[in-house]
Enzyme design. Structure first.
Site, PDB file in Angstrom:
ATOM      1  N   LYS A  99       0.864  -1.170   0.000  1.00  0.00           N
ATOM      2  CA  LYS A  99       0.000   0.000   0.000  1.00  0.00           C
ATOM      3  C   LYS A  99       0.908   1.229   0.000  1.00  0.00           C
ATOM      4  O   LYS A  99       1.473   1.590   1.028  1.00  0.00           O
ATOM      5  CB  LYS A  99      -0.905  -0.014   1.235  1.00  0.00           C
ATOM      6  N   GLU A 149       9.309   1.886  11.301  1.00  0.00           N
ATOM      7  CA  GLU A 149      10.285   2.981  11.186  1.00  0.00           C
ATOM      8  C   GLU A 149       9.474   4.261  11.239  1.00  0.00           C
ATOM      9  O   GLU A 149       8.805   4.638  10.288  1.00  0.00           O
ATOM     10  CB  GLU A 149      11.076   2.849   9.887  1.00  0.00           C
ATOM     11  N   CYS A 183      13.129  11.588   7.357  1.00  0.00           N
ATOM     12  CA  CYS A 183      13.013  11.212   8.770  1.00  0.00           C
ATOM     13  C   CYS A 183      14.348  11.287   9.506  1.00  0.00           C
ATOM     14  O   CYS A 183      14.374  11.396  10.732  1.00  0.00           O
ATOM     15  CB  CYS A 183      12.425   9.808   8.896  1.00  0.00           C
ATOM     16  N   GLU A 201       8.966  17.334  15.475  1.00  0.00           N
ATOM     17  CA  GLU A 201       9.702  17.007  14.249  1.00  0.00           C
ATOM     18  C   GLU A 201       9.388  18.049  13.173  1.00  0.00           C
ATOM     19  O   GLU A 201       8.225  18.404  12.939  1.00  0.00           O
ATOM     20  CB  GLU A 201       9.315  15.618  13.753  1.00  0.00           C
TER      21      GLU A 201
END
Length: 483
Positions: free
Chosen positions: A176, A251, A285, A386
């Protein structure tokens, strides 16, 4: 729209067949805000069909001779290399990153397939010393059907990094991809078809993240989920998988510190920060998000950094001299603007940038100026949240212990970086930074042969390296007594 997208399949790929649906979703070019394609959205029944198809294909795929299975993977690697320019163009149009970065991402994916094709040959079992007339063995076996969910920021690389080890170990897959960047995934699946990968081994479904994620987590046929994305969504998938006790790799979020010690090579540190921070416009990331600079070198560091940041060319990624492309969506700009306002209201100094770009080349896209904030501290949102964008927050420190303490003051633990020369300082940094990956005087921490993953709220499991393929197998102990 280019021919590369005009000629691309836009449907689901299940059991070796391209399948239409009754629902299609627009895909947007973030540099122009134009609709570039419409892709199929899977029904619940089609997702279940894809999972069943992968389950039915598993027995055949895992039982193939290893040489035959790895031959398919090498063929896929060849096709990725041969089609790198086309795949890079598709990626840049749907995601925005500069074309040179996109091409390197595709080629890195080819390396993932080659590495894992060879690593499958090294999935060695064990023979354990046993009593007389006994044989103790450990064998590694594929888990079965893998549900893979990938993000938009590396629409090719995250797919190849997950599917290569999964297929190499003998598993079958239902993918997906992100709804923002499905075209890169579809282009890869066209290559799977060209490689004549057996039917049902790799399947792709697009659609509702919630519905497809729930189908993966609740299915008794899906034995493993691999996910890259936000920490909240990762936790939801983890909780939903409890009843079926799936193997999982997560992750998740990152908020990487970047420490510049008083003895650092300042030029090397600035170059390293530029390479790591502005790759994919900061939408990474493992991008440095909190820059800790020793007070004795901050003036020199900041002067060099400002010059390089202001020299960056922001623009459409298809233009060969573009260094920084657009952000992925409007809400990405909204988040960055909110963080900057919060920081400056609390005393941060705007050194350069800080605004959305406007004008003929920018008005329709999601472009933001590369930005430097000085005098950032722990009272500001940007210290803990973040940042997925081109903002460099500078935090001053006086001792290395202080820098490490602030660097570890985060719920995340994915990547970290530091620049220093003194051997004791280097050892202190490597030992005490609470992150799954540490780059000392280096920022290249993602390679096919090295483990990638985090700790704390950044998830668990590893991708790449010999540890990556182990995420897709189970260990079976066999005790044989000879009568």
């Amino acid at each position: 729209m280019t021919e590369s997208i005009n000629n691309l399949k836009k449907d689901l790929y299940i059991n070796g067949q391209w399948m239409t649906t009754t629902d299609y979703k627009d895909v947007i070019n973030p540099a122009t805000n134009e609709v570039i394609a419409q892709v199929a959205q899977a029904s619940k029944e089609q997702v279940e069909n894809a999972i069943q198809t992968a389950h039915d294909a598993f027995k055949h795929w895992k039982s193939l001779e290893l040489k035959e299975r790895t031959t398919y993977l090498h063929k896929i690697a060849d096709l990725l290399e041969e089609n790198a320019d086309r795949l890079a163009e598709i990626m840049t149009i749907e995601q925005g990153k500069p074309i040179k970065e996109a091409r390197l991402e595709v080629l890195s994916g080819a390396e993932s397939f080659r590495w894992n094709a060879e690593e499958a040959r090294r999935l060695y079992g064990e023979i354990i010393p046993a009593p007389n007339d006994h044989k103790y063995e450990v064998a590694y076996e594929p888990v079965g059907v893998v549900g893979a969910i990938t993000p938009w920021n590396f629409p090719s690389g995250m797919i190849t990094r997950k599917l290569a080890p999964a297929l190499a170990a003998g598993n079958t897959v239902v993918l997906k991809p992100s709804g923002d960047t499905p075209l890169s995934a579809l282009a890869i699946f066209e290559l799977f078809e060209q490689a004549e990968l057996p039917k049902g081994v790799a399947n792709i479904v697009m659609g509702s993240s919630k519905d497809i994620g729930e189908a993966f987590t609740t299915s008794k046929l899906v034995k493993k989920i691999t996910f890259t994305g936000s920490t909240p969504i990762g936790k939801t998938l983890y909780a939903q998988s409890a009843d079926t006790l799936k193997k999982m790799s997560l992750e998740l979020g990152g908020h990487a510190p970047f420490i510049v010690n008083d003895d650092a090579d300042i030029t090397a540190a600035v170059e390293g920060l530029m390479a790591a921070k502005f790759r994919n416009n900061g939408q990474v990331c493992i991008a440095p998000n909190r820059i800790f600079v020793h007070e004795s070198v901050k003036e020199t560091f900041l002067a060099q950094l400002k010059e390089k940041v202001e020299a960056l060319k922001v623009g459409n990624g298809l233009e060969v001299d573009t260094n920084v492309g657009p952000l992925i969506r409007e809400d990405a700009i909204d988040k960055i603007k909110k963080q900057i306002v919060n920081a400056t209201d609390k005393g941060a100094t705007l050194i350069t940038g800080g605004h959305r770009l406007t004008g003929d080349a920018y008005d329709n896209g999601f472009f933001f100026q590369p930005t430097i904030l000085d005098n950032v501290n722990t009272t500001m949102d940007i210290f803990y949240e973040e940042t997925f964008g081109p903002v460099v927050p500078i935090i001053t420190f006086t001792t290395l212990e202080e820098a490490i303490s602030m660097a570890n003051d985060s719920e995340y633990g994915l990547a970290s970086y530091a620049f220093a020369k003194d051997g004791k300082a280097i050892n202190t940094l490597a030992t005490n930074l609470e992150y799954g990956m540490v780059g000392i005087n280096a920022v290249a921490i993602s390679n096919p042969e090295t483990p990638f993953g985090g700790v704390k709220q950044s998830g668990f499991g590893r991708e790449n390296s010999h540890l990556g393929i182990k995420e897709y197998v189970t260990a079976k102990f066999i005790n044989t007594k000879f009568l």
